[in-house]
Design a protein around this motif. Structure first.
Motif, PDB file in Angstrom:
ATOM      1  N   ALA A   1      45.696  46.887  35.531  1.00 13.41           N
ATOM      2  CA  ALA A   1      44.965  47.118  36.785  1.00 13.41           C
ATOM      3  C   ALA A   1      45.419  48.424  37.441  1.00 13.41           C
ATOM      4  O   ALA A   1      44.609  49.185  37.982  1.00 13.41           O
ATOM      5  CB  ALA A   1      45.175  45.943  37.739  1.00 13.41           C
TER       6      ALA A   1
ATOM      7  N   ALA B   1      49.878  42.377  43.962  1.00 11.79           N
ATOM      8  CA  ALA B   1      49.997  42.766  42.549  1.00 11.79           C
ATOM      9  C   ALA B   1      51.460  42.906  42.157  1.00 11.79           C
ATOM     10  O   ALA B   1      51.803  42.752  40.993  1.00 11.79           O
ATOM     11  CB  ALA B   1      49.251  44.066  42.287  1.00 11.79           C
TER      12      ALA B   1
ATOM     13  N   VAL C   1      41.190  43.619  35.986  1.00 14.93           N
ATOM     14  CA  VAL C   1      41.779  42.277  35.842  1.00 14.93           C
ATOM     15  C   VAL C   1      40.756  41.339  35.192  1.00 14.93           C
ATOM     16  O   VAL C   1      41.069  40.612  34.251  1.00 14.93           O
ATOM     17  CB  VAL C   1      42.215  41.717  37.213  1.00 14.93           C
ATOM     18  CG1 VAL C   1      42.707  40.287  37.070  1.00 14.93           C
ATOM     19  CG2 VAL C   1      43.279  42.610  37.841  1.00 14.93           C
ATOM     20  N   LYS C   2      39.525  41.403  35.703  1.00 15.28           N
ATOM     21  CA  LYS C   2      38.483  40.487  35.202  1.00 15.28           C
ATOM     22  C   LYS C   2      38.137  40.765  33.738  1.00 15.28           C
ATOM     23  O   LYS C   2      37.635  39.891  33.052  1.00 15.28           O
ATOM     24  CB  LYS C   2      37.232  40.615  36.078  1.00 15.28           C
ATOM     25  CG  LYS C   2      37.445  40.055  37.485  1.00 15.28           C
ATOM     26  CD  LYS C   2      36.261  40.358  38.391  1.00 15.28           C
ATOM     27  CE  LYS C   2      36.573  39.942  39.823  1.00 15.28           C
ATOM     28  NZ  LYS C   2      35.576  40.465  40.780  1.00 15.28           N
TER      29      LYS C   2
ATOM     30  N   VAL D   1      49.219  42.391  33.240  1.00 12.09           N
ATOM     31  CA  VAL D   1      47.898  42.496  33.880  1.00 12.09           C
ATOM     32  C   VAL D   1      47.927  43.555  34.982  1.00 12.09           C
ATOM     33  O   VAL D   1      47.008  44.353  35.128  1.00 12.09           O
ATOM     34  CB  VAL D   1      47.461  41.126  34.450  1.00 12.09           C
ATOM     35  CG1 VAL D   1      46.216  41.262  35.303  1.00 12.09           C
ATOM     36  CG2 VAL D   1      47.221  40.132  33.318  1.00 12.09           C
ATOM     37  N   GLU D   2      49.019  43.584  35.736  1.00 11.94           N
ATOM     38  CA  GLU D   2      49.145  44.536  36.830  1.00 11.94           C
ATOM     39  C   GLU D   2      49.137  45.977  36.334  1.00 11.94           C
ATOM     40  O   GLU D   2      48.584  46.869  36.974  1.00 11.94           O
ATOM     41  CB  GLU D   2      50.446  44.294  37.605  1.00 11.94           C
ATOM     42  CG  GLU D   2      50.424  43.077  38.493  1.00 11.94           C
ATOM     43  CD  GLU D   2      50.366  41.775  37.740  1.00 11.94           C
ATOM     44  OE1 GLU D   2      50.668  41.748  36.529  1.00 11.94           O
ATOM     45  OE2 GLU D   2      49.984  40.767  38.356  1.00 11.94           O
TER      46      GLU D   2
ATOM     47  N   MET E   1      39.921  48.337  40.133  1.00 13.51           N
ATOM     48  CA  MET E   1      41.197  47.675  39.880  1.00 13.51           C
ATOM     49  C   MET E   1      40.967  46.176  39.625  1.00 13.51           C
ATOM     50  O   MET E   1      41.523  45.598  38.684  1.00 13.51           O
ATOM     51  CB  MET E   1      42.097  47.894  41.104  1.00 13.51           C
ATOM     52  CG  MET E   1      43.545  47.612  40.856  1.00 13.51           C
ATOM     53  SD  MET E   1      44.541  48.027  42.322  1.00 13.51           S
ATOM     54  CE  MET E   1      46.174  47.620  41.684  1.00 13.51           C
ATOM     55  N   LEU E   2      40.140  45.560  40.451  1.00 15.62           N
ATOM     56  CA  LEU E   2      39.856  44.130  40.272  1.00 15.62           C
ATOM     57  C   LEU E   2      39.063  43.889  38.987  1.00 15.62           C
ATOM     58  O   LEU E   2      39.294  42.906  38.270  1.00 15.62           O
ATOM     59  CB  LEU E   2      39.095  43.587  41.483  1.00 15.62           C
ATOM     60  CG  LEU E   2      39.874  43.601  42.806  1.00 15.62           C
ATOM     61  CD1 LEU E   2      38.997  43.063  43.946  1.00 15.62           C
ATOM     62  CD2 LEU E   2      41.163  42.796  42.707  1.00 15.62           C
TER      63      LEU E   2
ATOM     64  N   SER F   1      45.598  48.579  48.633  1.00 15.24           N
ATOM     65  CA  SER F   1      45.514  47.252  49.257  1.00 15.24           C
ATOM     66  C   SER F   1      45.679  46.165  48.201  1.00 15.24           C
ATOM     67  O   SER F   1      44.822  45.306  48.026  1.00 15.24           O
ATOM     68  CB  SER F   1      44.190  47.093  50.010  1.00 15.24           C
ATOM     69  OG  SER F   1      44.268  45.957  50.849  1.00 15.24           O
ATOM     70  N   ALA F   2      46.776  46.244  47.476  1.00 17.68           N
ATOM     71  CA  ALA F   2      47.038  45.312  46.382  1.00 17.68           C
ATOM     72  C   ALA F   2      48.475  44.802  46.483  1.00 17.68           C
ATOM     73  O   ALA F   2      49.242  44.844  45.520  1.00 17.68           O
ATOM     74  CB  ALA F   2      46.786  46.002  45.047  1.00 17.68           C
TER      75      ALA F   2
ATOM     76  N   GLU G   1      39.547  46.082  51.382  1.00 22.64           N
ATOM     77  CA  GLU G   1      39.324  45.547  50.037  1.00 22.64           C
ATOM     78  C   GLU G   1      40.036  46.388  48.971  1.00 22.64           C
ATOM     79  O   GLU G   1      40.075  47.621  49.059  1.00 22.64           O
ATOM     80  CB  GLU G   1      37.826  45.470  49.735  1.00 22.64           C
ATOM     81  CG  GLU G   1      37.163  44.366  50.543  1.00 22.64           C
ATOM     82  CD  GLU G   1      35.702  44.137  50.187  1.00 22.64           C
ATOM     83  OE1 GLU G   1      35.225  44.735  49.207  1.00 22.64           O
ATOM     84  OE2 GLU G   1      35.051  43.343  50.905  1.00 22.64           O
ATOM     85  N   THR G   2      40.578  45.710  47.991  1.00 20.78           N
ATOM     86  CA  THR G   2      41.173  46.360  46.819  1.00 20.78           C
ATOM     87  C   THR G   2      40.048  47.092  46.068  1.00 20.78           C
ATOM     88  O   THR G   2      38.937  46.556  45.988  1.00 20.78           O
ATOM     89  CB  THR G   2      41.796  45.273  45.916  1.00 20.78           C
ATOM     90  OG1 THR G   2      42.628  44.442  46.727  1.00 20.78           O
ATOM     91  CG2 THR G   2      42.606  45.874  44.785  1.00 20.78           C
TER      92      THR G   2
END
Lengths: 406, 406
Positions: B276, B243, B53-54, B272-273, B49-50, B239-240, B44-45
Motif C-alpha cells: 500500500a 497502517a 490493499v484490495k 500489505v502495508e 493506497m486503499l 491519513s493512514a 480520506e486515505t
C-alpha cells in the motif's frame, strides 16, 4: 561522528539470515537453493483471511485502540476459550507480531540485569529481545539424545538466583519441534510457584502437534494465573508471517495495566491485520487438518531420510515444523556455508541454519543443524538427496564415533 | 505473585487518551463529543493506497526483508529524492509506524542514562520511548508568546553535559504546529556539529506546511550526514494512521548497520502495508493540494475563533494540524475533564488534550490546551461556540491579567 550505543554494538545479528549473502551468490551462479533455513511456510494463507483484506470497506485507515479493537479481542477470546484458556477480551493485548508480545512482556516484568532462564537450543531472537532490555539470558542445555526434552528441574534450580524473574518456554519448540508433556508442564508449574517466577509461554506453533499428541499450555494449569504470560502470533497458525499480528495474554491485572502503557506508546496495532485476524478465527477445521497432515508427512519424509544417512541422528519431534539433526561434521557454521559456496548436486544445494545460533552456551550445537520443513515433500526429498551426497564429500566430515568420544 | 518491573511502573500512560473514560461517559449520557484531542484525521486515505490493499494477489502472506522490501524502499527513495534528500534505498529501514523508527533510533544511538534534549511542549510519547530505553529526557522550554519558536541556542548549551547524545525535533511540530525556519535549522546544525550530537528529525507532518512556507529538513543541510536520523511515517501524510508504516532514514552507515539488527530481531514490517505504501507514493499532487487547502481553512477557522474569545490566545502555526492555545483557566487537566463531565451546550461538548501532558517540566502548560483540527470546519465552528460558552461559566476561570502576573 557520534558513536552508536553499546546495545547497538552488542545486539546479535540474525543467525538465520547471516548466510543469506552466500545463498544469493549461489543463486546468481545458477544453482537451485532449497531453503530449509527459515520458518516461512509455503502453505497458503486461509482464503477467508485474504478475502477480509480484499474486502476492506473503510475510507480512513485509522488507528485502533492501543490494546486492539474490541471486536478482534472478542473473536480471539472465542478462539482461546475453545482451547479452555478461560479468558475475557480484557486479558488480551493485541501486538505487532509475536515479537512485540515478547518485548512488551520483558519490559513489563524484568528490570535491567534481571535473569531469564531458557532451555536451549532456543529461538535465537530471544537473545536480541533480552539485549534490547538489558536482560540476562541464562541458558539451560537440553539434549538431542532424548529429543530435547525439558531439562531436569534440578538443573533449573541450580541456575536460580535472586535476579531470576522468569522462564521462557516455546512449545511446541522452535528450533527442536519438541512438544512438552503434561508431566513436564506440571513440573514447570511447581518450579514457577516455588520461586514466584513469571512463565512466558511462546505458543506460536500451538496448532502444529502431530501423532494425536495434546498441546498443554500453562493456561491449562490452575494456580498459575498471576505467573503466566502467553506470547502468541498468527504468523504460523495461518501462514501469515507478514501480517505482523500477535497478542499477549495474561490474567495478571498488574501486568496488563503496565503492558497497556507500552502498547499506548506505540499507539496501535495494524487495522487491516486485525480485520483479517478476526476473519481468520473462522478458518474451518478442515484447513488445519489438511495442513497438519501435510506437515506430518513432510516431517516423516525428512526425519526418515536423515536417519538413513550414515552418521546422522534426528529425533522425531511432536510439533512445530522444525527439526534439529546431528551431522558427522566438524562445525555447523562451516558446513552450512560450504554447502552454499562449494557444493552442488544436480546443480542444487541446501540452505540450513547452523544450530549454534540457537544456543547461548559457547561451543554447544557445533555439529547440529536446524531445518524447517516448509517445502513440499518432493523438494524435501531432493534436498535430502543433495544433503546425503554433501555429507559424503564434506572435507570437515568427522565420524560419529569420533564425535561421541570427543 | 511476581512483581512488575520498575519500567512497567514508571512508564507514563498516554496523556492524550487518559480522559477517554470521561468522554465515553458523556457519550453514554447522550452528549455529542467533538474530538479535538487526538491526531486521527477525518481526511480520506488516498484511493490508490486503499485499492492496493484490495488488489493484493499473493497466496502466502509472507515475511519481507527486515529492512523492508527493496521494491518499497526504491519507491520511497523516489519520494524523498524529489524532496532533495539525496538518498539510496540502502539508507532506509522500513519500520512499524514512526513509533518503531523512534525506538530503534534511541536504542541504536543512546546508552541507558544518556540524555536527549527536546524542545517542549513535545510529542508526549517521546517520554514513553525514552523510559523504555532508560534514556533521560532534558526538556527545554519554548514559549507560546512567540508561537513556540526554537529556544535560543544558548539555552540548549546550558543543558549539554557529557551524557548528552541527541536532540529531537518534530517539524512541523506536534503539539504546537510550529514550523522551523531555515535560520533555526542552520542554528541547530551548528550546535549539533559543535557537540557531535545526533539530530533525530521527526517529520511525520512534513507535507502539512501552510501559507506557502517551505519545509526544511536537516537532510537539506550539508555536513550533517553522520548526525541526522529522520523518523518518518505514512500515518499523517496519507491519513493512514492504522497502517503502522514508517521508516528510519540515515546516511550514517554505522547507525544503519546497528539499526538493522534491531529490525532483524522483530523479523519484518507488514507486507500489505508496504504494498500500500508503494502505491501511496503515486498519490497525485492534487490530493495534497486539496488536503492542505482544507487544513489551512480549518486552522484559520480555529485560530480566529480562539483569538476572538475573551482571555484566549492562540498563535497561528505554519504547519501540522495542531494548535496549542492559552485559556483563562486555573488548570488544563481540570478544565478538560470538567468539559466532559459537567458541561454541555446544545447537548454537546469538546474533548481536548491538556498541554501539561506535552511538557516534561513540572507545572508548565497549566493553562494551555492542545487541539487537533481533524474535524470539518462546520464541526469546528460548533466546537468553538461550545468552548466559548464553557469558558464563560467554568468555575476555575482565571482572568488573563491574573495569569500574566502569576
Amino acid at each position: 561522528m557520534p558513536i552508536i550505543s553499546n546495545k547497538g554494538q552488542h545486539m546479535p545479528a540474525s543467525p538465520i539470515r547471516k548466510l543469506t549473502p552466500f545463498a544469493e551468490k549461489a543463486k546468481s551462479e545458477g544453482k537451485k537453493v532449497y531453503h530449509l533455513n527459515i520458518g516461512q511456510p509455503d502453505i497458503e494463507t486461509p482464503e477467508g483471511m485474504l478475502n477480509a483484506v480484499k474486502n476492506i470497506d473503510f475510507k480512513v485507515w485509522a488507528y485502533t485502540a492501543s490494546e486492539g479493537t474490541l471486536s478482534y479481542r472478542k473473536k480471539l477470546t472465542e478462539y482461546y476459550n475453545k482451547l479452555d484458556y478461560n479468558i475475557a477480551p480484557e486479558n488480551i493485548i493485541v501486538t505487532t507480531g509475536g515479537s512485540e508480545a515478547i518485548t512488551i512482556a520483558m519490559m513489563t516484568c524484568l528490570n535491567p540485569g534481571d535473569e531469564v532462564i531458557i532451555p536451549e537450543p532456543f529461538y535465537a531472537n530471544y537473545n536480541g529481545f533480552a539485549c534490547q532490555s538489558d536482560i540476562v539470558v541464562k541458558p539451560i542445555l537440553s539434549y538431542i539424545d532424548n529429543g530435547f526434552a525439558l531439562p531436569a528441574i534440578s538443573e533449573f534450580e541450580k541456575l536460580i538466583t535472586d535476579r531470576t524473574k522468569a522462564i521462557i518456554i516455546c512449545n511446541p519448540n522452535n528450533p527442536t519441534g519438541y512438544l512438552y508433556s503434561q508431566k513436564e508442564m506440571q513440573a514447570l508449574k511447581e518450579l514457577v510457584l516455588k520461586y514466584d517466577l513469571y512463565l512466558f509461554s511462546d505458543e506460536a506453533y500451538r496448532e502444529f502437534c502431530y501423532d494425536g499428541r495434546d498441546f498443554i499450555s500453562p493456561m491449562h494449569l490452575d494456580g498459575l494465573e498471576e505467573n503466566v504470560i502467553v506470547m502468541d502470533t498468527v504468523s504460523k497458525r495461518y501462514s501469515a508471517c507478514g501480517a505482523r499480528l500477535g497478542c499477549l495474554i495474561t490474567k495478571n491485572k498488574e501486568v496488563l495495566k503496565a503492558a497497556l502503557k507500552f502498547a499506548q506508546a506505540r499507539l496501535s496495532p495494524g487495522l487491516v491485520e486485525q480485520i483479517a485476524g478476526e476473519a481468520a478465527v473462522d478458518t474451518p477445521d478442515a484447513y488445519f487438518e489438511t495442513v497438519n497432515k501435510e506437515y506430518t508427512h513432510r516431517r516423516d519424509v525428512l526425519v526418515n531420510a536423515l536417519n538413513q544417512m550414515d552418521g546422522v541422528f534426528c529425533p522425531n519431534p511432536g510439533g512445530a515444523f522444525y527439526v534439529v539433526a546431528k551431522f558427522p561434521i566438524d562445525n555447523a557454521d562451516r558446513f552450512c556455508q560450504w554447502m552454499l559456496e562449494s557444493f552442488s548436486y544436480h546443480n542444487a544445494t541446501v540452505m540450513m541454519a547452523p544450530a549454534t545460533g540457537f544456543y547461548s552456551t559457547p561451543g554447544a550445537g557445533q555439529n547440529e543443524v536446524r531445518m524447517a520443513y516448509v517445502l513440499n515433500s518432493n523438494d524435501l526429498k531432493s534436498a535430502m538427496n543433495c544433503l546425503q551426497e554433501a555429507l559424503k564429500v564434506y572435507p570437515g566430515r568427522v565420524e560419529a564415533e569420533a564425535l561421541a568420544d570427543s
